[in-house]
Design a protein around this motif. Sequence first.
Motif, PDB file in Angstrom:
ATOM      1  N   ALA A  78     -23.733  53.287 -10.046  1.00 13.99           N
ATOM      2  CA  ALA A  78     -23.572  53.599  -8.622  1.00 13.99           C
ATOM      3  C   ALA A  78     -24.314  52.587  -7.761  1.00 13.99           C
ATOM      4  N   VAL A  79     -25.531  52.224  -8.161  1.00 13.21           N
ATOM      5  CA  VAL A  79     -26.317  51.231  -7.422  1.00 13.21           C
ATOM      6  C   VAL A  79     -25.582  49.895  -7.389  1.00 13.21           C
ATOM      7  N   ASP A  80     -25.047  49.467  -8.538  1.00 16.80           N
ATOM      8  CA  ASP A  80     -24.319  48.196  -8.606  1.00 16.80           C
ATOM      9  C   ASP A  80     -23.065  48.226  -7.736  1.00 16.80           C
ATOM     10  N   ALA A  81     -22.339  49.347  -7.773  1.00 22.32           N
ATOM     11  CA  ALA A  81     -21.107  49.455  -6.993  1.00 22.32           C
ATOM     12  C   ALA A  81     -21.388  49.436  -5.497  1.00 22.32           C
ATOM     13  N   LEU A  82     -22.416  50.185  -5.075  1.00 21.56           N
ATOM     14  CA  LEU A  82     -22.789  50.189  -3.663  1.00 21.56           C
ATOM     15  C   LEU A  82     -23.223  48.801  -3.208  1.00 21.56           C
ATOM     16  N   GLY A  83     -24.000  48.112  -4.038  1.00 20.91           N
ATOM     17  CA  GLY A  83     -24.464  46.769  -3.692  1.00 20.91           C
ATOM     18  C   GLY A  83     -23.320  45.789  -3.575  1.00 20.91           C
ATOM     19  N   GLU A  84     -22.371  45.844  -4.522  1.00 18.29           N
ATOM     20  CA  GLU A  84     -21.223  44.933  -4.473  1.00 18.29           C
ATOM     21  C   GLU A  84     -20.350  45.215  -3.249  1.00 18.29           C
ATOM     22  N   ALA A  85     -20.107  46.514  -2.981  1.00 17.78           N
ATOM     23  CA  ALA A  85     -19.270  46.874  -1.835  1.00 17.78           C
ATOM     24  C   ALA A  85     -19.923  46.441  -0.519  1.00 17.78           C
ATOM     25  N   ALA A  86     -21.215  46.670  -0.394  1.00 16.12           N
ATOM     26  CA  ALA A  86     -21.927  46.277   0.829  1.00 16.12           C
ATOM     27  C   ALA A  86     -21.868  44.774   1.029  1.00 16.12           C
ATOM     28  N   ASN A  87     -22.107  44.038  -0.037  1.00 19.75           N
ATOM     29  CA  ASN A  87     -22.096  42.583   0.046  1.00 19.75           C
ATOM     30  C   ASN A  87     -20.718  42.065   0.441  1.00 19.75           C
ATOM     31  N   ALA A  88     -19.671  42.665  -0.163  1.00 24.92           N
ATOM     32  CA  ALA A  88     -18.307  42.233   0.142  1.00 24.92           C
ATOM     33  C   ALA A  88     -17.943  42.533   1.591  1.00 24.92           C
ATOM     34  N   LEU A  89     -18.271  43.725   2.054  1.00 28.28           N
ATOM     35  CA  LEU A  89     -17.929  44.105   3.425  1.00 28.28           C
ATOM     36  C   LEU A  89     -18.620  43.205   4.446  1.00 28.28           C
ATOM     37  N   LEU A  90     -19.873  42.876   4.188  1.00 30.72           N
ATOM     38  CA  LEU A  90     -20.579  41.974   5.098  1.00 30.72           C
ATOM     39  C   LEU A  90     -19.990  40.564   5.026  1.00 30.72           C
TER      40      LEU A  90
END
Length: 266
Positions: A78-90
Amino acid sequence: MLECRLALARLLYISAGTRAESANQYTLAVCQYLGIHEGTIADAHAKRTPLLTISQNASDIVTAIPRKFGKQEDISQAVDALGEAANALLAFSTGDDDSLAWRGVLFCLLLHAFALDKGDKVAAYGAIDQLALGFESLGMSHFGHECAMLVIEHHMWNHDAFANVASAVIGSLLDNDLVRAKRLLEALNMSHYAQPWSRYMAEFVAKRTMLDSAWMRQDAWAKWIEISSMLEKDDPDVFAVINDGLDCILSPYKWCYKPMSLEDFE
């Protein structure tokens, strides 16, 4: 299912798909994995919403997550997925008028709140760093200074926390945002993490707010010199941030405290 949706989001990003399609897949992947409705995400952020408000919204979402994470590997996923999604959106975003930027902000703060809730302090601090860097890359560093409030509240244990807060204070002063600088210093000085430099900076902000040019000319640099020698030894990063900032802010008054040399007349 999570990996499949993340793979689809990545594929859309590098193929003919639009950034919106890829962003939606990232959002759907995380929401389904956490067990929350997409509408919850949409309602939790808006353009230029105060950062601490979005942070509280993120904490409320995390508190209400129905899924139970019994295994460490599930939490790490979950931590990895949230981090990847946040990075991509930014990364997809173009600035503070772009709704994807603010969805990315929310995902960073979801990661922060989730990691704190699961006891992963390192991942939580990393989320704040990630958000500050995202703001900077989007030309929104004035929003990034607000991240220091979360650092003061949750992360003063980190070795570079004081430097981050000092940088936010100086950045606020350079932006001429005396209100934010005052809020940051009040939060720090009311905690048990108060430092001689933070008390000095609080006085500096107060004098600047009062437009006390006499203090700026006669006392500001001299008082800084009094406390800076020990700070330079104890925390050189904080010293460098404040010293460089004051050197710039006090430049109109330099003739009052800096001995003149031959170069001054050249």
